[in-house]
Write a protein that holds these residues in place. Structure first.
Motif, PDB file in Angstrom:
ATOM      1  N   GLN A  14       0.775  -1.196   0.161  1.00 25.71           N
ATOM      2  CA  GLN A  14       0.348   0.163  -0.269  1.00 25.71           C
ATOM      3  C   GLN A  14       1.140   1.203  -0.066  1.00 25.71           C
ATOM      4  N   SER A  15       1.779   1.144   0.854  1.00 24.40           N
ATOM      5  CA  SER A  15       2.782   2.538   0.936  1.00 24.40           C
ATOM      6  C   SER A  15       3.428   2.479  -0.543  1.00 24.40           C
ATOM      7  N   ALA A  18       0.394   4.194  -1.849  1.00 22.22           N
ATOM      8  CA  ALA A  18       0.625   5.564  -2.735  1.00 22.22           C
ATOM      9  C   ALA A  18       1.388   6.099  -3.159  1.00 22.22           C
TER      10      ALA A  18
END
Length: 147
Positions: A14-15, A18
């Motif tokens: 997810q990082s 993002a």
């Protein structure tokens, strides 16, 4: 407990996602030199974190395969195989978009295929356990100490 090893992939993937999403739209909020820096940061951050993610996935896969050979009973924790892998797919797709590298394109497709297989297996086993009534039954009580 073994399926929960895969949860670590969630924040990692997810990082990366993002960073790539922010880098991709930075030009709508920032002037050129800063927007370009954000797009570069997405790749400079994403590639090493992606490498660590693959290392963790390899370790989790090795432990999972080892445990499966010894019998890994199905439980709802098997859903831990799906969401975290999904975030790795989106992160890898973001890297493929920003770098244009064939490695990331092929990896994104392969990871997506693995995600679909994992989701289908877990969904089928969840449905089967629900229909049979075994999935939501309480766990057997442990034997008292000394028995």
């Amino acid at each position: 407990m073994v399926p929960t090893l895969w949860i670590v992939l969630g924040p990692l993937g997810q990082s990366i996602t993002a960073a790539n999403l922010l880098g991709g739209v930075a030009s709508t909020a920032l002037p050129a030199p800063y927007a370009d820096a954000m797009a570069s940061f997405a790749v400079l951050y994403g590639v090493p974190v992606w490498g660590f993610t693959l290392l963790w996935a390899a370790l989790a896969a090795a432990v999972t395969i080892r445990t499966a050979r010894r019998h890994l009973p199905f439980s709802l924790t098997w859903w831990s195989f799906t969401f975290p892998v999904g975030t790795v797919v989106t992160g890898t797709s973001g890297l493929a978009l920003h770098t244009g590298a064939t490695l990331f394109r092929v990896s994104a497709v392969a990871l997506y295929a693995a995600l679909v297989v994992a989701w289908a297996v877990v969904a089928a086993r969840t449905a089967r356990g629900s229909i049979r009534g075994t999935l939501f039954a309480p766990a057997p009580r442990p034997l008292p100490a000394g028995v």
